[in-house]
Design a protein around this motif. Structure first.
Motif, PDB file in Angstrom:
ATOM      1  N   ALA A 117     -11.123   0.294  -7.506  1.00 49.77           N
ATOM      2  CA  ALA A 117     -10.881  -0.966  -6.796  1.00 49.77           C
ATOM      3  C   ALA A 117     -11.392  -0.880  -5.354  1.00 49.77           C
ATOM      4  CB  ALA A 117      -9.390  -1.293  -6.800  1.00 49.77           C
TER       5      ALA A 117
ATOM      6  N   ALA B 226      -5.126   2.935  -7.187  1.00 46.69           N
ATOM      7  CA  ALA B 226      -6.013   1.808  -7.500  1.00 46.69           C
ATOM      8  C   ALA B 226      -7.407   2.055  -6.933  1.00 46.69           C
ATOM      9  CB  ALA B 226      -5.441   0.514  -6.927  1.00 46.69           C
ATOM     10  N   LEU B 227      -7.458   2.637  -5.737  1.00 48.36           N
ATOM     11  CA  LEU B 227      -8.755   2.997  -5.144  1.00 48.36           C
ATOM     12  C   LEU B 227      -9.473   4.009  -6.017  1.00 48.36           C
ATOM     13  CD1 LEU B 227      -7.796   3.379  -1.365  1.00 48.36           C
ATOM     14  CD2 LEU B 227      -9.303   1.635  -2.341  1.00 48.36           C
TER      15      LEU B 227
ATOM     16  N   ALA C 282     -10.975  -3.290  -1.844  1.00 55.25           N
ATOM     17  CA  ALA C 282     -10.366  -4.490  -1.262  1.00 55.25           C
ATOM     18  C   ALA C 282     -11.407  -5.397  -0.623  1.00 55.25           C
ATOM     19  CB  ALA C 282      -9.320  -4.080  -0.231  1.00 55.25           C
TER      20      ALA C 282
ATOM     21  N   CYS D  64      -6.300  -8.621   1.086  1.00 56.39           N
ATOM     22  CA  CYS D  64      -6.326  -7.799  -0.125  1.00 56.39           C
ATOM     23  C   CYS D  64      -6.025  -6.360   0.259  1.00 56.39           C
ATOM     24  CB  CYS D  64      -7.677  -7.896  -0.822  1.00 56.39           C
ATOM     25  SG  CYS D  64      -7.771  -6.891  -2.336  1.00 56.39           S
TER      26      CYS D  64
ATOM     27  N   ASP E 179      -9.445  -0.072   1.280  1.00 57.62           N
ATOM     28  CA  ASP E 179      -8.001  -0.134   1.089  1.00 57.62           C
ATOM     29  C   ASP E 179      -7.372  -1.404   1.656  1.00 57.62           C
ATOM     30  OD1 ASP E 179      -8.542   0.642   3.705  1.00 57.62           O
ATOM     31  OD2 ASP E 179      -6.603   1.638   3.915  1.00 57.62           O
TER      32      ASP E 179
ATOM     33  N   VAL F  44      -3.194  -3.511  -6.832  1.00 62.08           N
ATOM     34  CA  VAL F  44      -4.178  -4.303  -6.091  1.00 62.08           C
ATOM     35  C   VAL F  44      -3.522  -5.656  -5.845  1.00 62.08           C
ATOM     36  CG1 VAL F  44      -6.387  -5.504  -6.145  1.00 62.08           C
ATOM     37  CG2 VAL F  44      -6.206  -3.183  -7.061  1.00 62.08           C
TER      38      VAL F  44
ATOM     39  N   CYS G  95      -5.242  -2.279  -1.508  1.00 56.13           N
ATOM     40  CA  CYS G  95      -5.343  -1.439  -2.699  1.00 56.13           C
ATOM     41  C   CYS G  95      -4.617  -0.122  -2.433  1.00 56.13           C
ATOM     42  CB  CYS G  95      -6.792  -1.135  -3.059  1.00 56.13           C
ATOM     43  SG  CYS G  95      -7.774  -2.586  -3.453  1.00 56.13           S
TER      44      CYS G  95
ATOM     45  N   VAL H 261     -11.058  -8.180 -10.635  1.00 54.15           N
ATOM     46  CA  VAL H 261     -10.650  -6.776 -10.693  1.00 54.15           C
ATOM     47  C   VAL H 261     -11.060  -6.168 -12.032  1.00 54.15           C
ATOM     48  CG1 VAL H 261      -8.681  -5.192 -10.653  1.00 54.15           C
ATOM     49  CG2 VAL H 261      -8.754  -7.158  -9.090  1.00 54.15           C
TER      50      VAL H 261
ATOM     51  N   LYS I 219       0.831  -1.217   0.000  1.00 54.20           N
ATOM     52  CA  LYS I 219       0.000   0.000   0.000  1.00 54.20           C
ATOM     53  C   LYS I 219       0.856   1.253   0.000  1.00 54.20           C
ATOM     54  CE  LYS I 219      -2.701  -0.475   3.549  1.00 54.20           C
ATOM     55  NZ  LYS I 219      -3.740  -0.044   4.526  1.00 54.20           N
TER      56      LYS I 219
END
Length: 880
Positions: free
Chosen positions: A830, A825-826, A832, A819, A852, A803, A821, A875, A796
């Motif tokens: 995405a 990516a968020l 998590a 998981c 996240d 991801v 993110c 994804v 992260k």
């Protein structure tokens, strides 16, 4: 007629009958004593039933009282009318075989006309249609013209309740004037309107009804007079209703100030103000007399009243607990007549406040659900909420059925109450536990087949051995003349040193013998009427017969252990009051051999510091070696000494008082030590909640304390041995080990970080691009969940476009998934929590979490590879 306050009227009535040689008795508790037919006292004569029936000798043949009463039969009408209420005070003068109609009628007239100053021309007596004797008294002696004396039938002017004492009534009505009338031409005494108000009712207990409509004259004729104090106050203050009487109106005004509403501005507002005013009067009085909110019996009545009042507060816009504040006004208005209200004010306030707060939580949870149910029903065109829905609200969310019904009525709906009751009954039947089998003791406790004139004298306060005669024997559910070895039995003796179970104290055990006969006693109970002691046990040898003279020997060691517990209980109650406050009252107890269970009124868990302080106070009282004295004395003398009484307990004129030095003084019928030092030591081993506003302490004394101490010493020695040290150095060695473990943990975390750094580069090379986001799905071989979490944090932090779904299989053959993110990516869409949830499903598990970072678990490691291969597709679908 002059204006007169309610409190002044009460005092004038009681003083008037004192001048007529009546004994003034204080109001009895609202909790009936020895009368299972009543949930709460509902009339002035109800507590005096034993005097009317001859079961008990009255303290005097003439008595006067002002009795607190609760009636909830018309609770749905409270607030909707100006006359309905659940709490009222009943003024009464009573004669037990002394004076009769002549005096009762004359004094009622004298009080109303001369003491109250009511206009005689506005007073109208009524009599039973066949009671010519009462007519003659009213007409010839009092001087009321015949046309102003009204004759009514049985329904109105004859009091009876099944079989037993009964008789005609003579009521007195007051004409309040045309403005209270219905305007009909024939309006007169007996009309349903509010013009002619009944202010007095003389009941002449004159006959005995055999239950088949046959009436015979009673040898001892009685007088039962009842007059509603609030009703008389309405007349004396010339107000419209009981809610306008001075003491009651002051309560309403307090509610008005809190709510910002004005009484009289609208019918809807007035209903809520009246409900709150009435119900808070009832609840304050009930709590003062020892009722605690619960889900059954009188506790349920209290809870229902409190919650109805709280809900009407919400209807007035009051969005926080307030009833506990209003209770101060109730106490201020009535404390002069009922001093216990002032003594228990802090306690009463706290009970109400706690119940209000609980109700707030219940309403928040249940109201929105009920509203959804109502909306769904209306969409389907229904006007009745299914019983199952009402039951679910009650059973799952604690939402009262009465509240459900009220809210439904406001919405023009109903519910299937019969169906609801049936579901409640089904639940009770499912959860009902088998009753404990008591053998002959259970049979005998109902007095079946036993001569009710039999009685047992208890001589066990000072003697643990005594001779006695066998009055009756019960074996296998039947009365018998003799029982042989091996049989279970119950004996009734003419005297006994065995203490029967009562007041929370367990019964004595011991031996009853006669020649070569020996009976082992393991239970002693009192019969239903309290006259007989029922000794239950097994015949170990020989034969016992009715009429035998036997030797009773109580197990001395067990009795002494029980005494240690009981005396310690008294010390505990005083210590709790010193530490927690004077609101602490005993709410139940159980004293066994060296074991104490004590329930008490308090509204929060005790802190460790409070527990230590209470324990210390009790042990100091024990070490002080105070003399424990037991005296019998008149109850008034005991109260002057400050002896504490148990809520709801019935006491006679002569009471037993137990004093531990100057530290503790209580009413008590149990057995005790003669010195506190003999209790040994006292140790609290548990403190917990058992009900709303009730806590429970478990404690040990005597040998039970020594056994616990020895076991703890053994445990300490074992721990010291494992730690390779001595018991005295255990704390130091444990501290050293904690420091060592802390250092090891730091080293492990450092190593995990380094391993994660090394692993990170390898993992980054495994990622794939999915719509501009780097997606990684990897199983970590031979890695720990801790390293997996460390890796997730690094990803992260260092890879905002990534991801990552990481997995490890633990030694239990279970899958742990994580998981994470990155920020970019968020931003791309995405999530998590959603990703890991889908992955976990594929390997037999579930989970979720934040966008996240989220974790999950799986039960099928064999499916893990397949689940990880699906990450890219999951994804991809999410980002599209």
């Amino acid at each position: 007629m002059q204006y007169m306050g309610l409190n002044e009227i009460r005092e004038k009535f009681l003083a008037f009958f004192e001048s007529k040689d009546h004994l003034r008795l204080p109001s009895f508790s609202l909790i009936p004593q020895g009368d299972k037919s009543l949930l709460l006292i509902n009339s002035g004569m109800a507590p005096l039933k034993p005097y009317f029936t001859g079961e008990q000798e009255p303290p005097r043949r003439r008595v006067t009282t002002c009795q607190k009463c609760i009636r909830t039969g018309d609770i749905e009408n409270v607030g909707k009318t100006a006359r309905h209420g659940t709490f009222f005070e009943m003024l009464g003068n009573f004669s037990f075989g002394d004076y009769f109609k002549k005096e009762a009628i004359a004094w009622s007239w004298e009080f109303l006309t001369e003491v109250m100053g009511l206009d005689p021309n506005r007073l109208y007596p009524s009599i039973y249609e066949d009671d010519d004797e009462a007519f003659e008294i009213w007409n010839k002696q009092i001087g009321i013209p015949a046309e102003r004396i009204f004759r009514f039938g049985k329904e109105d002017n004859f009091w009876e309740h099944g079989s037993g004492p009964c008789g005609p009534c003579s009521e007195i009505y007051y004409d309040r004037g045309e403005k209270y009338g219905c305007g009909k031409p024939g309006c007169t005494v007996g009309c349903d309107c509010d013009r002619y108000m009944e202010v007095w009712n003389n009941v002449f207990s004159q006959f005995n009804n055999d239950g088949h409509g046959n009436y015979t004259e009673l040898v001892q004729k009685n007088i039962d007079t009842g007059m509603g104090l609030e009703r008389l106050a309405v007349v004396m203050q010339d107000v419209d209703s009981l809610f306008d009487v001075d003491t009651v109106r002051n309560i309403t005004d307090h509610v008005s100030r809190i709510s910002g509403k004005t009484y009289g501005e609208s019918y809807k507002t007035d209903v809520s103000l009246r409900v709150i005013t009435d119900h808070i009067r009832s609840t304050v009085m009930m709590i003062c007399d020892g009722v605690i909110p619960s889900n059954e019996g009188r506790g349920y009545v209290l809870r229902r009243l409190l919650r109805r009042a709280a809900r009407h507060g919400k209807l007035l816009g009051i969005d926080k607990p307030f009833l506990y504040q209003v209770c101060d006004t109730v106490i201020q208005e009535s404390g002069g007549a009922y001093p216990a209200l002032i003594e228990k004010q802090e306690y009463i306030r706290k009970v109400i406040q706690v119940e209000e707060e609980r109700f707030d939580a219940t309403v928040d949870a249940g109201l929105s659900i009920l509203n959804d149910m109502i909306e769904a029903a209306k969409k389907e065109g229904k006007t009745e909420l299914p019983a199952a829905d009402a039951f679910k609200l009650h059973d799952t969310y604690g939402f009262p059925i009465d509240l459900t019904i009220e809210i439904l009525e406001e919405q023009g709906m109903t519910t299937d109450r019969d169906g609801f009751d049936a579901l409640i009954q089904e639940q009770k039947e499912r959860s009902r536990e088998d009753r404990k089998r008591m053998g002959d003791l259970g049979w005998a406790s109902e007095d079946l087949g036993l001569d009710k004139s039999l009685s047992t004298e208890f001589c066990g306060y000072d003697n643990l051995e005594a001779t006695a005669n066998v009055l009756a024997i019960v074996s296998e559910g039947e009365s018998t003349d003799a029982v042989r070895a091996g049989a279970k039995l119950t004996l009734v003796l003419d005297r006994t040193p065995f203490y029967a179970e009562m007041g929370g104290q367990v019964p004595d055990h011991g031996i009853i013998s006669h020649g070569d006969c020996e009976i082992e006693i393991d239970n002693v109970q009192k019969s239903g009427d309290g006259r007989m002691y029922l000794h239950s046990g097994v015949v170990k040898s020989g034969v016992v017969s009715r009429g035998d003279t036997v030797t009773c020997k109580v197990d001395k060691e067990r009795r002494q252990a029980i005494c240690r517990s009981h005396t310690a209980t008294h010390l505990l109650q005083q210590a709790l009051r010193e530490v927690l406050g004077s609101h602490v009252e005993q709410a139940g107890s159980y004293t066994d051999a060296d074991h104490v269970r004590f329930d008490f009124t308090h509204f929060a868990a005790m802190t460790p510091e409070e527990i230590v302080k209470v324990e210390s106070i009790v042990n100091n009282a024990i070490l002080e070696g105070m003399e424990v004295r037991t005296d019998e004395m008149p109850i008034d003398e005991a109260k002057k000494l400050g002896a504490m009484a148990l809520f709801g307990e019935k006491y006679g004129d002569i009471v037993r008082v137990v004093r531990a030095g100057d530290f503790s003084i209580e009413f008590c019928g149990g057995t005790h030590l003669d010195n506190t030092a003999k209790a040994g030591m006292f140790k609290i081993v548990g403190e917990a909640s058992v009900a709303a506003g009730v806590r429970r302490i478990e404690a040990l004394t005597g040998r039970a304390f020594l056994e616990m101490f020895e076991k703890r010493q053994e445990t300490l020695a074992e721990i010291a041995s494992e730690l390779k040290t001595t018991p005295n150095d255990v704390v130091v060695r444990a501290g050293q080990m904690v420091d060592e473990m802390r250092d090891l943990r730091r080293n492990i975390e450092s190593l995990n970080g380094k391993l994660a750094e090394m692993k990170l580069v390898e993992l980054f090379n495994l990622s794939r691009d999915v719509h501009g986001v780097n997606v990684l799905a990897a199983k970590l071989d031979d890695e720990s969940p801790e390293i997996m979490r460390t890796l997730g944090d690094l990803i992260k932090e260092r890879a905002p476009k990534m991801v990552a779904v990481l997995a490890v299989v633990t030694g239990e053959s279970k899958v742990q998934l994580l998981c994470v993110c990155g920020k970019e990516a968020l931003a791309a869409g995405a999530h998590a929590g959603k990703i890991v949830k889908e992955v976990a499903k594929l390997c037999g598990g579930g989970g979720g979490g934040r966008p996240d970072s989220a974790s999950a678990g799986g039960k099928n490691p064999a499916k893990l590879e397949e689940a990880l291969e699906a990450v890219n597709n999951i994804v991809d679908a999410m980002l599209k």
